[in-house]
Design a protein around this motif. Structure first.
Motif, PDB file in Angstrom:
ATOM      1  N   THR A  73      70.915  75.056  31.577  1.00  0.00           N
ATOM      2  CA  THR A  73      70.885  75.992  30.129  1.00  0.00           C
ATOM      3  C   THR A  73      69.605  75.689  29.550  1.00  0.00           C
ATOM      4  O   THR A  73      69.258  74.575  29.549  1.00  0.00           O
ATOM      5  N   ALA A  74      69.201  76.504  28.655  1.00  0.00           N
ATOM      6  CA  ALA A  74      67.892  76.457  27.990  1.00  0.00           C
ATOM      7  C   ALA A  74      68.081  77.257  26.546  1.00  0.00           C
ATOM      8  O   ALA A  74      68.839  78.318  26.689  1.00  0.00           O
ATOM      9  N   SER A  75      67.182  76.911  25.698  1.00  0.00           N
ATOM     10  CA  SER A  75      67.319  78.033  24.389  1.00  0.00           C
ATOM     11  C   SER A  75      65.902  78.042  24.020  1.00  0.00           C
ATOM     12  O   SER A  75      64.833  77.461  24.016  1.00  0.00           O
ATOM     13  N   GLN A  95      62.981  80.377  32.558  1.00  0.00           N
ATOM     14  CA  GLN A  95      61.832  79.394  32.975  1.00  0.00           C
ATOM     15  C   GLN A  95      61.945  78.136  32.507  1.00  0.00           C
ATOM     16  O   GLN A  95      62.502  77.138  33.648  1.00  0.00           O
ATOM     17  N   LEU A  96      62.557  77.733  31.563  1.00  0.00           N
ATOM     18  CA  LEU A  96      63.081  76.434  30.834  1.00  0.00           C
ATOM     19  C   LEU A  96      64.142  75.960  31.641  1.00  0.00           C
ATOM     20  O   LEU A  96      64.307  74.835  31.981  1.00  0.00           O
ATOM     21  N   ARG A  98      65.385  76.516  34.420  1.00  0.00           N
ATOM     22  CA  ARG A  98      65.174  76.097  35.859  1.00  0.00           C
ATOM     23  C   ARG A  98      64.789  74.703  35.956  1.00  0.00           C
ATOM     24  O   ARG A  98      65.457  73.999  36.745  1.00  0.00           O
ATOM     25  N   VAL A  99      64.414  73.768  34.822  1.00  0.00           N
ATOM     26  CA  VAL A  99      63.910  72.431  34.906  1.00  0.00           C
ATOM     27  C   VAL A  99      65.203  71.772  34.378  1.00  0.00           C
ATOM     28  O   VAL A  99      65.152  70.369  34.600  1.00  0.00           O
ATOM     29  N   THR A 100      66.260  72.194  33.911  1.00  0.00           N
ATOM     30  CA  THR A 100      67.150  71.246  33.217  1.00  0.00           C
ATOM     31  C   THR A 100      68.271  71.063  34.469  1.00  0.00           C
ATOM     32  O   THR A 100      68.372  71.688  35.553  1.00  0.00           O
ATOM     33  N   GLY A 101      69.082  70.110  34.118  1.00  0.00           N
ATOM     34  CA  GLY A 101      69.997  69.508  35.398  1.00  0.00           C
ATOM     35  C   GLY A 101      71.377  70.475  35.318  1.00  0.00           C
ATOM     36  O   GLY A 101      71.374  71.069  34.277  1.00  0.00           O
ATOM     37  N   VAL A 102      71.986  70.116  36.168  1.00  0.00           N
ATOM     38  CA  VAL A 102      73.427  70.948  36.420  1.00  0.00           C
ATOM     39  C   VAL A 102      74.443  69.915  35.387  1.00  0.00           C
ATOM     40  O   VAL A 102      74.636  68.868  35.613  1.00  0.00           O
ATOM     41  N   ASP A 103      74.960  70.825  34.221  1.00  0.00           N
ATOM     42  CA  ASP A 103      75.899  70.091  33.618  1.00  0.00           C
ATOM     43  C   ASP A 103      77.151  70.370  33.793  1.00  0.00           C
ATOM     44  O   ASP A 103      77.536  71.967  33.421  1.00  0.00           O
TER      45      ASP A 103
END
Lengths: 473, 488
Positions: A73-75, A95-96, A98-103
């Motif tokens: 997720t990103a915001s 795009q953002l 994509r770089v986050t971890g799976v929560d």
């Protein structure tokens, strides 16, 4: 010349943002849009000092992507609402993410969790909010300040007085079918006179009136006089020797202190072990006289100067929370026992519980946790009776500093107030600190008065706490 | 309406080009807006254009949980008429909306137009910080590496560290200021902040620790010694573990030694706010009328300096388009000056110190601090501690607060120790220190030679507006200060 506001503008904007995100491949998306208008005037020594008028709009968008066992997720948020900008920020969000971890705990609430109270019955917006013409708004601030200055010859200076008015409109839409919106109105004025004694020492007083409709504002002269009295009663303050003594918290100060009971019940701090209440659900965390409620649904009956009764929503009232869940009344601490936590959808999942509807959503980022209206159940004695029982003690009028540690409960604040002698308020004191540990302080509330008065989102009556250490000269 | 302005050679400066080429502003439009702003008789008007892009990345429980970006664009229009300020802002930079905002702000005055817009003169400012970041995916990847390093270092520090959050927040703020007095200035201001928060837990206690730093710097700053993710992670972990075994802070008046660096927040609260010109013009500050008088021990010299390269509080130009400077506030204990903006300097007939700052285009500028610190003295820090029979040694603080009118200030220690017979002994739990601005610094009896500035974490609030600031101080000894705790 000026832009015509389309009633459906904000709603369409959020729908468009959600649609764009889904088109870009998001498995779920949520958008909140905000529009606000504000007017503010400040006067000082009878002259207008600042005049401000403006409006603003902005949008915040969250996107989610299903991944193995959870979500990314990103915001994003922006005040540029052009179609081009919207496309660009949604693409940035994707795009953002994509770089986050799976929560495993991230994601919108389940579709059946959504809800909203009936907006109209909450009485959050009054159409007459702008019924006071600009010249009269200035006049109200001037009258308030003038009354403060005329109250006593020791008041020769002032930080000024002001009148503010604002309206806001908020819309939230998500890809699971939730849509909600509400408008709110606010107006208020205040004065901050300065009292000076013969040796030149100065003290500020402050008092205010605020409401959702101008019909419920108090008399400017009455507010000015109270502000003056509050400055005067601090003049000639002394220091006190270091000692242990009973401490009485005036309602404005007690509100902040007892609000820590809710902060410590914050689900985010609980699951992180960052709260003194972590692991204490169902346990006695305060004295049996402590019942504290957070309620995002409160509507009050208020009486105008002319005797008319108006139903009006509290400052912490809203139809739905920052996740899109119906707001509710939650008894967080009942007779000292921690009964419920302050939870949004995310923290509820972390703790394997149900949300208590306390999600607070700004434009940027993910929802945090925030309450609605809150109050401590009042006692039966008057504040005067409460004070009358104290031979020697401190009545706290204001606190300073950031000495509240919710992890350990350690509490240490700079304070000023009035000294209690033989059961009466005797003289002002300042440049002292009070310290204790909240885990003990909440068990040592030895008296609660009956003066519960909702002037803001939270209300707490006068409380007495024993066993605190006062440090001074 | 407006006098013909000289063309501005903006080709060389990226920040100016951004507003002209990307957001479609023209000199002609700026002049029209200023003309409209002065149409009701105002004496001065300015336009403050702002475009901010901010990003935030955070690791929590070992995964990147937060990634967000914010974009804010807008313009604030201000009109001055005597002591009166008219203000309006818009987040829509179309000509119509800008002119409407100008007309709204103009209403503070009421009369025929008397002032004309002068030809613009560009402010030549130094370059105290890099103009832009890397941008794009490479930068995001680099940031993630930094926070992963902090996460690993904090967890590796001690098994009692049970929670770690590391984050990096940065923004790029572009501003353009045009004023009726001919001011024309622009700047691009980077700001980065790295932060680590940990929870430590043993069988009896739980404690928190935080650390962080940054400034107007690029990411490579966080590879410099003492500024690495590992440094901040270990500091956060160390202070949390220390708190697990801390004893209650003592209560009462005692000797206090403040460590170098961030404890300079004392100066910010005790004297800095009280010396902002607006409070003194209105005589609402406890320092009003004390210029030239002794307000601190003769060992104390305090300056506010906005010209330090890369520092969090530094600015090439203030938010009114004036170059920042170094301003002496207290010299050898004597009160020397105030921090001033355009309005106060004009009304008080005193120099403008380039201290006009605002939180955003939605807010009115006020005199504010930049980097505030005390100059080094000659004492050996070890001697300072040795000289204390019984007292408190405060090394780090949470935050502080001051009541300008009566000068009372407080600040809360996040790392402090008892001093017994000249030796630093047990760590104590969060002590609150309280004092009186015009009195407190008179008790400074020793000043160390170890001046240090904070790590770049300070945010200062005034009238609801927050701005980044820096503080600093050498080790100092105060012979008397009130410490609030529950111990003996």
């Amino acid at each position: 010349m000026s832009m015509v506001k389309n009633e459906n503008d904000l709603r369409a904007l959020t729908e468009q943002a959600v649609e764009l995100a889904i088109k870009a491949g998001a498995s779920a998306a949520e958008a909140v849009a905000f529009e606000g208008d504000e007017f503010g005037v400040s006067v000082r020594l009878g002259e207008v000092e600042q005049l401000m008028e403006s409006g603003s709009r902005a949008i915040g968008i969250r996107v989610f992507f299903e991944a193995d066992g959870g979500q990314r997720t990103a915001s994003v948020s922006t005040s540029d609402l052009s179609a081009e900008s919207l496309r660009s920020v949604v693409s940035n969000a994707v795009q953002l993410a994509r770089v986050t971890g799976v929560d495993p705990f991230a994601g919108l609430p389940e579709a059946d969790a959504y809800g909203s109270l009936d907006v109209d019955s909450l009485a959050l917006h009054f159409d007459d909010i702008e019924s006071i013409p600009p010249a009269e708004r200035i006049a109200i601030a001037k009258r308030c300040e003038a009354a403060a200055m005329a109250h006593d010859t020791r008041i020769q200076n002032t930080k000024g007085a002001d009148f503010d008015l604002s309206t806001s409109h908020r819309v939230m839409t998500n890809s699971r079918g939730f849509q909600g919106e509400y408008r709110r109105s606010y107006c208020g004025f205040s004065a901050s006179p300065i009292a000076q004694d013969t040796v030149g020492s100065m003290q500020t007083g402050y008092w205010y009136s605020s409401a959702r409709t101008p019909r419920l504002l108090e008399e400017p002269e009455a507010i000015g006089r109270i502000a003056a009295q509050r400055a005067l009663r601090r003049l000639g303050a002394r220091r006190m020797p270091t000692q242990q003594c009973p401490v009485v918290f005036a309602p404005e100060v007690a509100r902040g202190l007892m609000g820590n009971l809710l902060n410590a019940a914050d689900g985010d701090a609980i699951y992180r072990n960052a709260s003194m209440f972590a692991g204490k659900l169902g346990e006695q965390v305060a004295g049996e006289n402590i019942t504290i409620v957070d309620d995002g649904t409160m509507v009050f009956d208020r009486t105008t100067q002319g005797g008319e009764t108006i139903r009006v929503g509290g400052y912490g009232t809203s139809p739905f929370d920052g996740d899109g869940l119906r707001t509710r009344r939650t008894v967080v601490i009942e007779r000292g026992v921690l009964k419920e936590l302050m939870l949004n959808t995310y923290t509820a999942r972390k703790l394997n519980m149900q949300s208590t509807g306390k999600a607070s959503r700004g434009l940027a980022g993910a929802p945090g946790i925030g309450g609605g209206n809150y109050f401590l159940e009042p006692g039966t004695i008057t504040p005067e009776q409460l004070i009358a029982e104290i031979p020697n003690g401190l009545y706290v009028l204001s606190t300073m500093g950031f000495g509240t540690n919710l992890v350990t409960g350690d509490y240490s604040q700079g304070v000023s107030g009035l000294w209690i002698e033989n059961g009466e308020l005797a003289y002002p004191v300042e440049e002292i600190t009070i310290a204790g540990n909240m885990k003990e302080m909440f068990r040592n509330v030895t008296a609660i008065a009956n003066d519960l008065d909702f002037r803001g989102a939270g209300a707490v009556p006068t409380v007495r706490i024993d066993g605190m250490t006062l440090a001074g000269a | 309406m407006a006098a013909a302005a000289r063309p501005i050679p903006y080709e060389t400066l990226d920040h100016k080009r951004y507003f002209f080429e990307k957001l479609g502003l023209t000199e002609r439009l700026l002049e029209r807006c200023l003309g409209e702003a002065l149409s009701a008789g105002g004496e001065f008007a300015d336009l403050y254009f702002e475009a901010v892009t901010s990003t935030s990345l955070g690791m929590d429980e070992g995964i990147i949980k937060t990634a967000s970006q914010g974009i804010s664009v807008g313009c604030g229009v201000r009109v001055l008429s005597g002591e009166r300020t008219g203000f309006a802002y818009t987040d829509d930079l179309s000509a119509d909306r800008l002119l409407k905002a100008a007309r709204t702000a103009a209403l503070i005055a009421n009369g025929p137009q008397t002032q004309r817009v002068e030809g613009f003169t560009e402010t030549r400012a130094p370059q105290l910080y890099p103009a832009a970041g890397l941008g794009g995916d490479a930068e995001i990847a680099a940031k993630i590496k930094l926070i992963e390093r902090a996460n690993s270092a904090a967890r590796a520090f001690d098994p009692r560290i049970v929670q770690v959050r590391a984050s990096i927040n940065d923004e790029l703020r572009r501003i353009l200021i045009a004023a009726s007095d001919g001011t024309f200035a622009s700047d691009t201001q980077p700001l980065a902040r790295f932060n680590v928060f940990v929870i430590a837990k043993d069988e009896h206690n739980t404690a928190r620790g935080t650390s962080g730093g940054g400034g107007r710097v690029l990411l490579d700053n966080f590879d410099l010694p003492g500024k690495t993710p590992e440094h901040f992670a270990e500091e956060a972990a160390r202070t949390a573990l220390l708190q697990l075994n801390a004893v209650p802070a003592p209560a009462g008046d005692m000797e206090v030694v403040l460590g170098p660096g961030w404890p300079g927040v004392l100066l910010h609260e005790a004297v800095g706010h009280g010396l902002e010109a607006d409070f003194n013009r209105k005589k609402t500050s406890a320092f009003a009328g004390l210029i030239g008088q002794q307000v601190a021990s003769s060992k104390v010299t305090v300056v506010d300096n906005g010209t330090m390269p890369g520092r969090r509080g530094s600015l090439n130009i203030d938010d009114e388009g004036n170059a920042t400077q170094e301003t002496v506030l207290i010299e050898n204990g004597i009160l020397r000056g105030y921090l001033s903006d355009k309005l106060s300097s004009r009304l008080m007939n005193m120099p403008n110190t380039g201290s006009g700052r605002r939180e955003s285009y939605q807010a009115i500028p006020m005199p504010r601090m930049t980097n505030t610190y005390m100059l080094a003295g000659e004492d050996e820090p070890a001697d300072i501690l040795r000289s204390v029979k019984r007292g408190l040694y405060a090394v780090n603080f949470g935050g502080g607060q001051v009541d300008i009118t009566n000068g009372k200030f407080v600040f809360t220690a996040s790392e402090a120790y008892l001093i017994e017979d000249g030796k630093v002994t047990a760590p104590v739990k969060g002590a609150t220190l309280i004092g009186n601005g015009p009195e407190a610094l008179k008790y400074v009896s020793m000043v160390g030679h170890d001046l240090a500035l904070d790590e770049g974490i300070g945010t200062c609030g005034k009238a609801g507006q927050s701005v980044p600031v820096g503080v600093g101080m050498p080790t100092i000894k105060l012979d008397r200060m009130t410490v609030g705790g529950t111990g003996r």
